[in-house]
Design a protein around this motif. Sequence first.
Motif, PDB file in Angstrom:
ATOM      1  N   ASP A  77       0.099   2.842   1.558  1.00 60.30           N
ATOM      2  CA  ASP A  77       1.092   3.104   0.720  1.00 60.30           C
ATOM      3  C   ASP A  77       1.024   2.748  -0.414  1.00 60.30           C
ATOM      4  OD1 ASP A  77       2.271   4.403   3.132  1.00 60.30           O
ATOM      5  OD2 ASP A  77       3.600   2.718   3.629  1.00 60.30           O
ATOM      6  N   LYS A  78       0.566   1.407  -0.645  1.00 56.71           N
ATOM      7  CA  LYS A  78       0.214   0.998  -2.016  1.00 56.71           C
ATOM      8  C   LYS A  78      -0.810   1.819  -2.765  1.00 56.71           C
ATOM      9  CE  LYS A  78       0.780  -3.735  -0.691  1.00 56.71           C
ATOM     10  NZ  LYS A  78       0.041  -5.163  -0.906  1.00 56.71           N
ATOM     11  N   ILE A  79      -1.552   2.297  -2.240  1.00 54.91           N
ATOM     12  CA  ILE A  79      -2.590   3.457  -3.095  1.00 54.91           C
ATOM     13  C   ILE A  79      -1.697   4.428  -3.286  1.00 54.91           C
ATOM     14  CG2 ILE A  79      -4.773   4.575  -2.952  1.00 54.91           C
ATOM     15  CD1 ILE A  79      -6.196   2.126  -1.388  1.00 54.91           C
ATOM     16  N   GLY A  80      -1.340   5.131  -2.358  1.00 54.20           N
ATOM     17  CA  GLY A  80      -0.591   6.491  -2.681  1.00 54.20           C
ATOM     18  C   GLY A  80       0.428   6.248  -3.647  1.00 54.20           C
ATOM     19  N   ASP A  81       1.051   5.309  -3.943  1.00 56.96           N
ATOM     20  CA  ASP A  81       2.186   4.928  -4.814  1.00 56.96           C
ATOM     21  C   ASP A  81       1.665   5.023  -6.014  1.00 56.96           C
ATOM     22  OD1 ASP A  81       4.046   5.105  -3.002  1.00 56.96           O
ATOM     23  OD2 ASP A  81       4.402   2.979  -2.600  1.00 56.96           O
ATOM     24  N   LYS A  82       0.146   4.442  -6.208  1.00 60.68           N
ATOM     25  CA  LYS A  82      -0.084   4.199  -7.732  1.00 60.68           C
ATOM     26  C   LYS A  82      -1.302   5.065  -8.214  1.00 60.68           C
ATOM     27  CE  LYS A  82       0.625  -0.581  -7.155  1.00 60.68           C
ATOM     28  NZ  LYS A  82       0.063  -1.985  -7.266  1.00 60.68           N
ATOM     29  N   THR A  83      -1.531   6.257  -7.419  1.00 58.99           N
ATOM     30  CA  THR A  83      -2.556   7.224  -8.000  1.00 58.99           C
ATOM     31  C   THR A  83      -2.001   8.641  -7.812  1.00 58.99           C
ATOM     32  OG1 THR A  83      -4.641   7.845  -7.868  1.00 58.99           O
ATOM     33  CG2 THR A  83      -3.841   7.252  -5.665  1.00 58.99           C
ATOM     34  N   ASP A  84      -2.404   9.510  -8.779  1.00 59.73           N
ATOM     35  CA  ASP A  84      -2.322  11.054  -8.689  1.00 59.73           C
ATOM     36  C   ASP A  84      -3.786  11.609  -8.584  1.00 59.73           C
ATOM     37  OD1 ASP A  84      -3.048  10.599 -11.222  1.00 59.73           O
ATOM     38  OD2 ASP A  84      -1.490  11.366 -12.356  1.00 59.73           O
ATOM     39  N   ASN A  85      -4.678  10.678  -8.265  1.00 55.65           N
ATOM     40  CA  ASN A  85      -6.116  11.275  -8.178  1.00 55.65           C
ATOM     41  C   ASN A  85      -6.295  12.047  -6.750  1.00 55.65           C
ATOM     42  OD1 ASN A  85      -8.959  11.002  -7.090  1.00 55.65           O
ATOM     43  ND2 ASN A  85      -9.283  10.431  -9.075  1.00 55.65           N
ATOM     44  N   VAL A  86      -6.782  13.132  -6.923  1.00 54.86           N
ATOM     45  CA  VAL A  86      -6.716  14.069  -5.883  1.00 54.86           C
ATOM     46  C   VAL A  86      -7.753  13.476  -4.504  1.00 54.86           C
ATOM     47  CG1 VAL A  86      -7.291  16.406  -4.881  1.00 54.86           C
ATOM     48  CG2 VAL A  86      -6.051  16.144  -7.054  1.00 54.86           C
ATOM     49  N   ASP A  87      -8.775  13.086  -5.196  1.00 47.58           N
ATOM     50  CA  ASP A  87      -9.606  12.519  -4.123  1.00 47.58           C
ATOM     51  C   ASP A  87      -9.464  11.282  -3.333  1.00 47.58           C
ATOM     52  OD1 ASP A  87     -11.723  14.420  -4.802  1.00 47.58           O
ATOM     53  OD2 ASP A  87     -12.516  13.411  -6.505  1.00 47.58           O
ATOM     54  N   VAL A  88      -8.500  10.260  -4.116  1.00 43.78           N
ATOM     55  CA  VAL A  88      -8.077   9.064  -3.768  1.00 43.78           C
ATOM     56  C   VAL A  88      -7.024   9.361  -2.588  1.00 43.78           C
ATOM     57  CG1 VAL A  88      -6.796   7.085  -4.183  1.00 43.78           C
ATOM     58  CG2 VAL A  88      -8.707   7.869  -5.585  1.00 43.78           C
ATOM     59  N   ASN A  89      -6.010  10.399  -2.902  1.00 46.25           N
ATOM     60  CA  ASN A  89      -5.068  10.703  -2.045  1.00 46.25           C
ATOM     61  C   ASN A  89      -5.646  11.514  -0.831  1.00 46.25           C
ATOM     62  OD1 ASN A  89      -2.864  10.039  -3.544  1.00 46.25           O
ATOM     63  ND2 ASN A  89      -2.766  11.676  -4.906  1.00 46.25           N
ATOM     64  N   LYS A  90      -6.760  12.241  -0.713  1.00 45.50           N
ATOM     65  CA  LYS A  90      -7.543  12.763   0.323  1.00 45.50           C
ATOM     66  C   LYS A  90      -8.078  11.768   1.028  1.00 45.50           C
ATOM     67  CE  LYS A  90     -10.931  16.012   1.912  1.00 45.50           C
ATOM     68  NZ  LYS A  90     -11.015  15.139   3.287  1.00 45.50           N
ATOM     69  N   ALA A  91      -8.697  10.685   0.602  1.00 46.12           N
ATOM     70  CA  ALA A  91      -9.148   9.916   1.279  1.00 46.12           C
ATOM     71  C   ALA A  91      -8.089   8.830   2.126  1.00 46.12           C
ATOM     72  CB  ALA A  91     -10.067   8.835   0.384  1.00 46.12           C
ATOM     73  N   VAL A  92      -7.018   8.558   1.385  1.00 51.86           N
ATOM     74  CA  VAL A  92      -5.964   7.977   1.877  1.00 51.86           C
ATOM     75  C   VAL A  92      -5.395   8.562   3.331  1.00 51.86           C
ATOM     76  CG1 VAL A  92      -3.342   7.359   1.565  1.00 51.86           C
ATOM     77  CG2 VAL A  92      -5.098   6.711  -0.192  1.00 51.86           C
ATOM     78  N   ASP A  93      -5.103   9.831   2.967  1.00 49.77           N
ATOM     79  CA  ASP A  93      -4.612  10.896   4.000  1.00 49.77           C
ATOM     80  C   ASP A  93      -5.638  10.801   5.114  1.00 49.77           C
ATOM     81  OD1 ASP A  93      -2.517  11.486   2.405  1.00 49.77           O
ATOM     82  OD2 ASP A  93      -3.316  13.520   1.864  1.00 49.77           O
ATOM     83  N   ASP A  94      -6.876  10.778   4.992  1.00 42.98           N
ATOM     84  CA  ASP A  94      -8.070  10.781   6.072  1.00 42.98           C
ATOM     85  C   ASP A  94      -7.954   9.387   6.874  1.00 42.98           C
ATOM     86  OD1 ASP A  94      -8.900  13.294   5.398  1.00 42.98           O
ATOM     87  OD2 ASP A  94     -10.705  12.456   4.153  1.00 42.98           O
ATOM     88  N   VAL A  95      -7.759   8.043   6.058  1.00 39.81           N
ATOM     89  CA  VAL A  95      -7.474   6.760   6.695  1.00 39.81           C
ATOM     90  C   VAL A  95      -6.428   6.952   7.565  1.00 39.81           C
ATOM     91  CG1 VAL A  95      -7.350   4.416   6.279  1.00 39.81           C
ATOM     92  CG2 VAL A  95      -8.850   5.646   4.858  1.00 39.81           C
ATOM     93  N   ARG A  96      -5.112   7.423   6.881  1.00 40.18           N
ATOM     94  CA  ARG A  96      -4.051   7.566   7.554  1.00 40.18           C
ATOM     95  C   ARG A  96      -3.975   8.281   8.834  1.00 40.18           C
ATOM     96  NH1 ARG A  96       0.505   5.825   5.473  1.00 40.18           N
ATOM     97  NH2 ARG A  96      -0.284   6.397   3.308  1.00 40.18           N
ATOM     98  N   LYS A  97      -4.672   9.404   8.894  1.00 42.30           N
ATOM     99  CA  LYS A  97      -4.727  10.196  10.072  1.00 42.30           C
ATOM    100  C   LYS A  97      -5.717   9.488  11.232  1.00 42.30           C
ATOM    101  CE  LYS A  97      -6.554  14.559  11.886  1.00 42.30           C
ATOM    102  NZ  LYS A  97      -7.745  15.878  11.239  1.00 42.30           N
ATOM    103  N   ALA A  98      -6.780   8.892  10.736  1.00 43.90           N
ATOM    104  CA  ALA A  98      -7.605   7.932  11.586  1.00 43.90           C
ATOM    105  C   ALA A  98      -6.768   7.213  12.305  1.00 43.90           C
ATOM    106  CB  ALA A  98      -8.816   7.543  11.002  1.00 43.90           C
ATOM    107  N   VAL A  99      -6.041   6.216  11.280  1.00 39.11           N
ATOM    108  CA  VAL A  99      -5.106   5.164  12.091  1.00 39.11           C
ATOM    109  C   VAL A  99      -4.009   5.687  13.036  1.00 39.11           C
ATOM    110  CG1 VAL A  99      -3.212   3.718  11.403  1.00 39.11           C
ATOM    111  CG2 VAL A  99      -5.337   3.547  10.042  1.00 39.11           C
ATOM    112  N   GLY A 100      -3.642   6.964  12.620  1.00 40.04           N
ATOM    113  CA  GLY A 100      -2.562   7.505  13.647  1.00 40.04           C
ATOM    114  C   GLY A 100      -3.138   7.992  14.764  1.00 40.04           C
ATOM    115  N   ASN A 101      -4.678   8.269  15.068  1.00 45.70           N
ATOM    116  CA  ASN A 101      -5.089   8.695  16.306  1.00 45.70           C
ATOM    117  C   ASN A 101      -5.200   7.349  16.980  1.00 45.70           C
ATOM    118  OD1 ASN A 101      -5.307  11.435  15.366  1.00 45.70           O
ATOM    119  ND2 ASN A 101      -7.272  11.222  14.665  1.00 45.70           N
ATOM    120  N   VAL A 102      -5.841   6.533  16.277  1.00 44.40           N
ATOM    121  CA  VAL A 102      -5.962   5.061  17.074  1.00 44.40           C
ATOM    122  C   VAL A 102      -4.651   4.658  17.842  1.00 44.40           C
ATOM    123  CG1 VAL A 102      -6.697   2.666  16.842  1.00 44.40           C
ATOM    124  CG2 VAL A 102      -7.899   4.261  15.861  1.00 44.40           C
TER     125      VAL A 102
END
Length: 131
Positions: A77-102
């Motif tokens: 959430d901290k990273i997502g709130d502080k960036t508008d970088n597309v690559d960072v946001n995609k990486a955040v989404d990927d981590v979030r999805k993997a965390v959700g799966n676990v």
Amino acid sequence: MAARHRRTTVTAFAAVAALAAMGASAGCDAVGKAIDCVQTADAIADSVTDLQQAAENAANDPTQANASLNSIEKNLDKIGDKTDNVDVNKAVDDVRKAVGNVRDALENGDRTPDIGPVTDAAGELTKVCTS
């Protein structure tokens, strides 16, 4: 603990190198965001390490794994709130999805969830933050 210190040192060095590459033309806001991204990515890496240990002990104490997952999500959430970088946001989404799966696996009774995708996604996030 030495591995964490070494990873923090490497991450900090990568952040300095990335900031130097930005040059003087980058605004202070961009530099601040890059530092925030690296620091938060490092915090996520520490949480992933905690998650690995918690996953090994999940049969005895599944709350440890949930605490680690919560910590990762808070840092995302901290990273997502502080960036508008597309690559960072995609990486955040990927981590979030993997965390959700676990988290789903744990809630469905799996006491040995595969956390490899979380580790991989967190590594990619760190790479994106330092590039």
